[in-house]
Design a protein around this motif. Structure first.
Motif, short mmCIF file in Angstrom:
data_model
loop_
_atom_site.label_atom_id
_atom_site.label_comp_id
_atom_site.label_asym_id
_atom_site.label_seq_id
_atom_site.Cartn_x
_atom_site.Cartn_y
_atom_site.Cartn_z
N ASP A 147 0.46 -1.84 0.34
CA ASP A 147 -0.06 -0.23 -0.20
C ASP A 147 0.47 1.16 -0.05
O ASP A 147 -0.14 2.42 0.22
CB ASP A 147 -1.49 0.16 1.37
CG ASP A 147 -0.72 -0.44 2.21
OD1 ASP A 147 0.67 -1.56 2.60
OD2 ASP A 147 -1.29 -0.50 3.56
N THR A 148 2.33 1.42 -0.23
CA THR A 148 3.30 2.15 0.04
C THR A 148 3.83 2.26 -1.46
O THR A 148 4.50 3.51 -1.20
CB THR A 148 3.99 2.35 1.10
OG1 THR A 148 4.68 1.12 1.27
CG2 THR A 148 2.91 2.97 2.52
N SER A 156 0.49 -2.58 -6.52
CA SER A 156 -1.47 -1.76 -6.01
C SER A 156 -2.30 -2.60 -6.58
O SER A 156 -3.16 -2.57 -6.13
CB SER A 156 -0.95 -0.67 -7.15
OG SER A 156 -0.06 -0.03 -8.00
N LYS A 157 -1.70 -3.37 -7.77
CA LYS A 157 -2.72 -4.84 -8.11
C LYS A 157 -3.46 -5.34 -6.45
O LYS A 157 -4.56 -5.63 -6.68
CB LYS A 157 -2.74 -5.42 -9.18
CG LYS A 157 -3.06 -4.35 -10.15
CD LYS A 157 -3.28 -5.49 -11.51
CE LYS A 157 -3.33 -4.75 -12.63
NZ LYS A 157 -3.68 -5.31 -13.72
N ILE A 158 -2.51 -5.73 -6.21
CA ILE A 158 -2.46 -6.86 -4.64
C ILE A 158 -3.38 -5.94 -3.68
O ILE A 158 -3.89 -6.95 -3.58
CB ILE A 158 -0.80 -7.02 -4.23
CG1 ILE A 158 -0.57 -8.42 -5.16
CG2 ILE A 158 -1.50 -7.97 -2.65
CD1 ILE A 158 0.70 -8.54 -4.89
N ASN A 159 -2.50 -4.60 -4.03
CA ASN A 159 -3.51 -3.95 -2.41
C ASN A 159 -5.16 -2.97 -2.64
O ASN A 159 -6.07 -3.42 -1.85
CB ASN A 159 -2.87 -2.39 -2.12
CG ASN A 159 -3.09 -1.80 -1.23
OD1 ASN A 159 -3.40 -1.71 0.15
ND2 ASN A 159 -3.36 -0.83 -1.33
N ARG A 160 -5.56 -3.05 -4.05
CA ARG A 160 -6.79 -2.91 -4.48
C ARG A 160 -7.62 -3.97 -4.75
O ARG A 160 -9.07 -3.69 -4.10
CB ARG A 160 -6.53 -2.08 -6.20
CG ARG A 160 -6.74 -1.15 -5.68
CD ARG A 160 -6.70 0.07 -7.33
NE ARG A 160 -5.61 -0.27 -8.17
CZ ARG A 160 -5.30 -1.39 -9.03
NH1 ARG A 160 -6.42 -1.07 -9.32
NH2 ARG A 160 -4.40 -0.64 -9.69
N VAL A 201 -4.26 -13.20 -1.05
CA VAL A 201 -4.51 -11.97 -1.96
C VAL A 201 -6.11 -12.31 -2.83
O VAL A 201 -5.19 -13.58 -4.14
CB VAL A 201 -3.94 -11.06 -1.48
CG1 VAL A 201 -4.20 -9.87 -2.53
CG2 VAL A 201 -3.20 -11.03 -0.79
N PRO A 202 -7.04 -11.92 -2.73
CA PRO A 202 -7.46 -12.20 -3.90
C PRO A 202 -7.12 -11.81 -5.75
O PRO A 202 -7.61 -12.83 -6.72
CB PRO A 202 -8.81 -11.24 -4.09
CG PRO A 202 -8.99 -10.33 -2.88
CD PRO A 202 -7.51 -10.39 -1.91
#
Ligand code: HEC
Ligand code: HEC
Length: 183
Positions: free
Chosen positions: A99-100, A107-111, A125-126
């Protein structure tokens, strides 16, 4: 006066070109996850499995995984650390978390993770789950050179550089993913 304006214009052109250039090279470079390294992390966390890049999980996941109590029972294993080392590794993970990060895969992982979820597994992780749907038992569980999806580096041959592109995926006993018919 005129000379000075001209000089200024030339300087501006140069800096804009440099800016544009670094923008495009960075776009390319920021595709995967940040290939950050840390000796202490390798020592403390790469004994039993691959040293997963910090950019593969958000901050809150690393914070939970790295709690002293959690490390005492880390997926059924003891992964405890000296307090000083625990803090240093935690800081390294948090500072480079998904997320940083500016990296596209991070960012794909995070989103893909709902705000109220704190996955302790990258494999849950989805985005990661979705991407690995084609990875059926024959490629993973029943493949003695892979065994589990947690062994990322068994298939992702450029993972040390933070690269996950299709043409760098070589599944042991099967071959390059980009050349198989299953996808
Ligand atoms: C003593 C062995 C051991 C050490 C040391 C260890 N781990 Fe693990 N780790 C495991 C096991 C076992 C699993 C679960 C494997 C499985 O599901 O097959 C795991 C799983 C994980 C996962 C989830 C993998 C996934 O996506 O399913 C993460 C993330 C992780 N470890 C991070 C760490 C970090 C960070 C450290 C250093 C503090 C660390 N590990 C040290 C044994 C260890
Ligand atoms: C059995 C081999 C195998 C293992 C083990 C594996 N992967 Fe993959 N991975 C693949 C394949 C094949 C794809 C591409 C699937 C597709 O989109 O066609 C993929 C896709 C990806 C992608 C998306 C790449 C993109 O271009 O969008 C990421 C990120 C990724 N894997 C990360 C991981 C991580 C992190 C681990 C370990 C926790 C892991 N993988 C374990 C085979 C594997």
């Amino acid at each position: 006066m005129m000379k000075r304006i001209l000089l200024l214009a030339v300087l501006m052109m140069f800096s804009q070109q440099a800016l544009a250039e670094s923008f495009f090279t960075n776009l390319f470079r920021f595709k995967g996850v940040a290939p950050v390294k840390n000796d202490l992390y390798e020592e403390g966390c790469a004994e039993c499995h691959y040293a997963y890049q910090p950019g593969l999980l958000p901050k809150r996941s690393w914070e939970k995984l790295m709690l002293a109590d959690e490390l005492e029972d880390h997926f059924g294993e003891v992964a405890d650390l000296e307090e000083e080392d625990r803090i240093e590794i935690l800081n390294f993970l948090v500072e480079n978390a998904a997320d940083t990060s500016f990296y596209k895969r991070s960012s794909k992982i995070n989103r893909s993770i709902p705000d109220d979820a704190t996955p302790l597994r990258i494999t849950e992780v989805p985005y990661i789950k979705r991407k690995h749907k084609p990875m059926t038992d024959k490629y993973v569980k029943n493949n003695p050179k892979v065994k589990s999806l947690i062994n990322c580096n068994a298939c992702h041959r450029e993972i040390d550089k933070g690269i996950f592109d299709d043409d760098t995926i070589l599944i042991p006993n099967y071959g390059y993913w980009s050349e198989l018919d299953d996808d």
